[in-house]
Design a protein around this motif. Structure first.
Motif, PDB file in Angstrom:
ATOM      1  N   ALA A  19     -25.978  18.082  21.882  1.00  0.00           N
ATOM      2  CA  ALA A  19     -26.295  19.505  21.807  1.00  0.00           C
ATOM      3  C   ALA A  19     -25.523  20.238  22.636  1.00  0.00           C
ATOM      4  O   ALA A  19     -25.495  21.478  22.712  1.00  0.00           O
ATOM      5  CB  ALA A  19     -27.983  19.544  22.223  1.00  0.00           C
ATOM      6  N   ARG A  20     -24.843  19.570  23.800  1.00  0.00           N
ATOM      7  CA  ARG A  20     -24.202  20.279  24.744  1.00  0.00           C
ATOM      8  C   ARG A  20     -22.933  20.844  24.347  1.00  0.00           C
ATOM      9  O   ARG A  20     -22.267  21.637  24.959  1.00  0.00           O
ATOM     10  CB  ARG A  20     -23.801  19.405  25.936  1.00  0.00           C
ATOM     11  N   ALA A  21     -22.544  20.556  23.114  1.00  0.00           N
ATOM     12  CA  ALA A  21     -21.343  21.172  22.518  1.00  0.00           C
ATOM     13  C   ALA A  21     -21.513  22.592  22.279  1.00  0.00           C
ATOM     14  O   ALA A  21     -20.452  23.397  22.273  1.00  0.00           O
ATOM     15  CB  ALA A  21     -20.973  20.410  21.118  1.00  0.00           C
ATOM     16  N   ASP A  22     -22.770  23.078  22.298  1.00  0.00           N
ATOM     17  CA  ASP A  22     -22.958  24.593  22.116  1.00  0.00           C
ATOM     18  C   ASP A  22     -22.473  25.187  23.092  1.00  0.00           C
ATOM     19  O   ASP A  22     -21.883  26.424  23.304  1.00  0.00           O
ATOM     20  CB  ASP A  22     -24.535  24.659  21.809  1.00  0.00           C
ATOM     21  N   ALA A  23     -23.062  24.797  24.541  1.00  0.00           N
ATOM     22  CA  ALA A  23     -22.500  25.276  25.732  1.00  0.00           C
ATOM     23  C   ALA A  23     -21.027  25.383  26.147  1.00  0.00           C
ATOM     24  O   ALA A  23     -20.666  26.301  26.669  1.00  0.00           O
ATOM     25  CB  ALA A  23     -23.428  24.732  26.932  1.00  0.00           C
ATOM     26  N   ILE A  24     -20.554  23.999  25.690  1.00  0.00           N
ATOM     27  CA  ILE A  24     -19.123  23.994  25.781  1.00  0.00           C
ATOM     28  C   ILE A  24     -18.208  25.020  25.205  1.00  0.00           C
ATOM     29  O   ILE A  24     -17.438  25.549  25.501  1.00  0.00           O
ATOM     30  CB  ILE A  24     -18.523  22.511  25.688  1.00  0.00           C
ATOM     31  N   ALA A  25     -18.770  25.239  23.865  1.00  0.00           N
ATOM     32  CA  ALA A  25     -17.775  26.342  23.243  1.00  0.00           C
ATOM     33  C   ALA A  25     -18.022  27.459  23.723  1.00  0.00           C
ATOM     34  O   ALA A  25     -17.280  28.337  23.637  1.00  0.00           O
ATOM     35  CB  ALA A  25     -18.612  26.370  21.807  1.00  0.00           C
ATOM     36  N   THR A  26     -19.246  27.926  24.038  1.00  0.00           N
ATOM     37  CA  THR A  26     -19.496  29.070  24.931  1.00  0.00           C
ATOM     38  C   THR A  26     -18.615  29.281  26.029  1.00  0.00           C
ATOM     39  O   THR A  26     -18.192  30.412  26.342  1.00  0.00           O
ATOM     40  CB  THR A  26     -20.906  29.128  25.414  1.00  0.00           C
ATOM     41  N   LEU A  27     -18.498  28.337  26.979  1.00  0.00           N
ATOM     42  CA  LEU A  27     -17.453  28.343  27.912  1.00  0.00           C
ATOM     43  C   LEU A  27     -16.009  28.461  27.773  1.00  0.00           C
ATOM     44  O   LEU A  27     -15.243  29.384  28.317  1.00  0.00           O
ATOM     45  CB  LEU A  27     -17.496  27.118  28.913  1.00  0.00           C
ATOM     46  N   VAL A  28     -15.703  28.204  26.481  1.00  0.00           N
ATOM     47  CA  VAL A  28     -14.121  28.213  26.242  1.00  0.00           C
ATOM     48  C   VAL A  28     -14.190  29.694  25.736  1.00  0.00           C
ATOM     49  O   VAL A  28     -13.124  30.378  26.103  1.00  0.00           O
ATOM     50  CB  VAL A  28     -14.029  27.264  24.864  1.00  0.00           C
ATOM     51  N   VAL A  29     -15.167  30.318  25.013  1.00  0.00           N
ATOM     52  CA  VAL A  29     -14.992  31.679  24.599  1.00  0.00           C
ATOM     53  C   VAL A  29     -15.140  32.754  25.734  1.00  0.00           C
ATOM     54  O   VAL A  29     -14.660  33.686  25.925  1.00  0.00           O
ATOM     55  CB  VAL A  29     -16.271  31.970  23.696  1.00  0.00           C
ATOM     56  N   VAL A  30     -15.867  32.408  26.904  1.00  0.00           N
ATOM     57  CA  VAL A  30     -15.803  32.821  28.192  1.00  0.00           C
ATOM     58  C   VAL A  30     -14.593  33.001  28.678  1.00  0.00           C
ATOM     59  O   VAL A  30     -13.910  33.990  29.205  1.00  0.00           O
ATOM     60  CB  VAL A  30     -16.931  32.311  29.224  1.00  0.00           C
ATOM     61  N   ALA A  31     -13.723  32.154  28.605  1.00  0.00           N
ATOM     62  CA  ALA A  31     -12.333  31.985  29.356  1.00  0.00           C
ATOM     63  C   ALA A  31     -11.351  32.893  28.559  1.00  0.00           C
ATOM     64  O   ALA A  31     -10.843  33.660  29.195  1.00  0.00           O
ATOM     65  CB  ALA A  31     -11.658  30.667  29.189  1.00  0.00           C
ATOM     66  N   LEU A  32     -11.632  33.125  27.304  1.00  0.00           N
ATOM     67  CA  LEU A  32     -10.956  33.992  26.371  1.00  0.00           C
ATOM     68  C   LEU A  32     -11.090  35.475  26.802  1.00  0.00           C
ATOM     69  O   LEU A  32     -10.115  36.323  26.773  1.00  0.00           O
ATOM     70  CB  LEU A  32     -10.835  33.744  24.941  1.00  0.00           C
ATOM     71  N   MET A  33     -12.568  35.615  26.886  1.00  0.00           N
ATOM     72  CA  MET A  33     -13.078  37.029  27.216  1.00  0.00           C
ATOM     73  C   MET A  33     -12.348  37.518  28.503  1.00  0.00           C
ATOM     74  O   MET A  33     -12.245  38.406  28.816  1.00  0.00           O
ATOM     75  CB  MET A  33     -14.331  36.795  27.221  1.00  0.00           C
ATOM     76  N   VAL A  34     -12.712  36.495  29.601  1.00  0.00           N
ATOM     77  CA  VAL A  34     -12.132  36.882  30.830  1.00  0.00           C
ATOM     78  C   VAL A  34     -10.457  37.179  30.948  1.00  0.00           C
ATOM     79  O   VAL A  34     -10.119  38.385  31.376  1.00  0.00           O
ATOM     80  CB  VAL A  34     -12.318  35.986  32.120  1.00  0.00           C
ATOM     81  N   LYS A  35      -9.865  36.576  30.010  1.00  0.00           N
ATOM     82  CA  LYS A  35      -8.239  36.660  29.982  1.00  0.00           C
ATOM     83  C   LYS A  35      -8.171  38.071  29.375  1.00  0.00           C
ATOM     84  O   LYS A  35      -7.407  38.885  29.941  1.00  0.00           O
ATOM     85  CB  LYS A  35      -7.650  35.706  29.103  1.00  0.00           C
ATOM     86  N   ALA A  36      -8.803  38.395  28.324  1.00  0.00           N
ATOM     87  CA  ALA A  36      -8.661  39.718  27.564  1.00  0.00           C
ATOM     88  C   ALA A  36      -9.134  40.899  28.516  1.00  0.00           C
ATOM     89  O   ALA A  36      -8.575  41.933  28.562  1.00  0.00           O
ATOM     90  CB  ALA A  36      -9.380  39.654  26.179  1.00  0.00           C
TER      91      ALA A  36
END
Length: 346
Positions: A198-215
């Motif tokens: 189930a933690r894969a859900d939160a890990i995927a969110t953190l990856v997206v957060v990194a992309l959002m911060v960069k943009a």
């Protein structure tokens, strides 16, 4: 004598030339931009409403975060559309450039919302890493795949608009990041379905957060440069000044300022001193053509004067007392470096 040239870009259809701003041409009309953005807005708004319901039912933070991100996508497009209409208004009254920088305000707002949303999602993702809830992987996967399809179409729509506009680029970055978010969610959902992790859900969110911060950081940085009237990213003012002073009969270039009015619309002003026997009008025309062809700068204000015959090499700032007191054409205090056709400090 002083010659002032005020030449403005001809609008969205002008060509910067071979050496212009990033080599692009504004070939897409404002009406076409608005049409593509409106199509993307319709797709995103409709899917977002469905995704919120499914995200709550499935108990997926990744889906809810995607829906929240889509809300900011929709807001960014609405803001972009409003900014386009404001920027299209003619200059009048105290707004001598019109409201062109409304587009930059929109881009800055898009960057800020990406950072704020990323902060909130990072907090929620960490909480779920520590204490993961139950996630309905199958429903999550189906929704993510549908979201990928919707965002591919929306991203394609915005790619057809004029992305040289930082305003349009801001909306595009929102939707592109949302596409990445859905891809990450789909991968996480597949992991949940196959392994129950189930933690894969939160890990995927953190990856997206990194992309959002960069943009988001990129948008704030670029819009901030325009608000602070920095030179365009592809223009080195020192190199530009040296190139201008290397032209025939030019003795000195100072008070050189180059900035962006809005995305893709640069402006320049400078004080040019030519040899006493030089032709001020010819020099002005030559410099304007150089700036237009090599740098894509068509909005120029050049003050061209003859250098004092008694002072072959003009004094540096701070040594202006060496100049004749009746030299009305020279600046009392120049800003920035003084460029001369000889070794000098920048």
């Amino acid at each position: 004598m002083s010659d002032h040239s005020h030449e403005r870009e001809t609008g969205p259809g002008h060509d910067h030339g071979a050496g212009g701003h990033a080599g692009h041409s504004h070939g897409v009309s404002a009406d076409a931009d608005r049409r593509w953005l409106a199509i993307a807005l319709t797709l995103i708004t409709a899917f977002m409403a469905v995704e919120v319901v499914i995200g709550v039912v499935a108990g997926s933070l990744a889906l809810i975060s995607d829906a929240a991100h889509m809300l900011t996508d929709a807001a960014s497009i609405v803001l972009a559309l409003i900014a386009m209409r404001l920027a299209a208004r003619p200059a009048k009254g105290g707004y001598t450039y019109g409201l062109k920088r409304a587009e930059i305000l929109s881009a800055q707002a898009n960057g800020l919302t990406l950072l704020l949303l990323g902060t909130w999602l990072a907090y929620e993702a960490v909480r779920r890493l520590i204490s993961p809830p139950e996630v309905e992987g199958g429903l999550m996967l189906a929704t993510a795949l549908a979201g990928i399809a919707v965002n591919v179409v929306a991203t394609w729509c915005l790619s057809k608009a004029n992305r040289s506009s930082l305003n349009v680029e801001g909306a595009y970055q929102h939707i592109l990041n949302d596409l990445f978010a859905f891809i990450g969610t789909a991968i996480a959902a597949l992991i949940v379905v196959l392994t129950g992790f189930a933690r894969a859900d939160a890990i995927a969110t953190l990856v997206v957060v990194a992309l959002m911060v960069k943009a988001g950081y990129g948008l704030l940085r670029e819009s901030g440069r325009i608000f602070l009237e920095a030179a365009p990213a592809n223009v080195d003012p020192d190199a530009l000044g040296d190139k201008l002073v290397a032209e025939p009969t030019v003795v000195e270039v100072h008070d050189l300022h180059v900035w962006q009015i809005t995305s893709g619309q640069s402006a320049l002003s400078a004080h040019i001193l030519v040899e006493p026997s030089g032709d001020c009008h010819a020099v002005r025309r030559d410099l304007e053509e150089l700036l237009r062809h090599d740098y894509g700068i068509a909005h120029t204000t050049l003050q061209v004067d003859h250098a004092p015959a008694s002072v072959p090499q003009v004094a540096l700032p701070g040594d202006r007392d060496l100049l004749p007191t009746d030299d009305a054409g020279h600046c009392a205090e120049s800003h920035g470096p003084v460029h001369r056709d000889e070794p000098h400090e920048h």
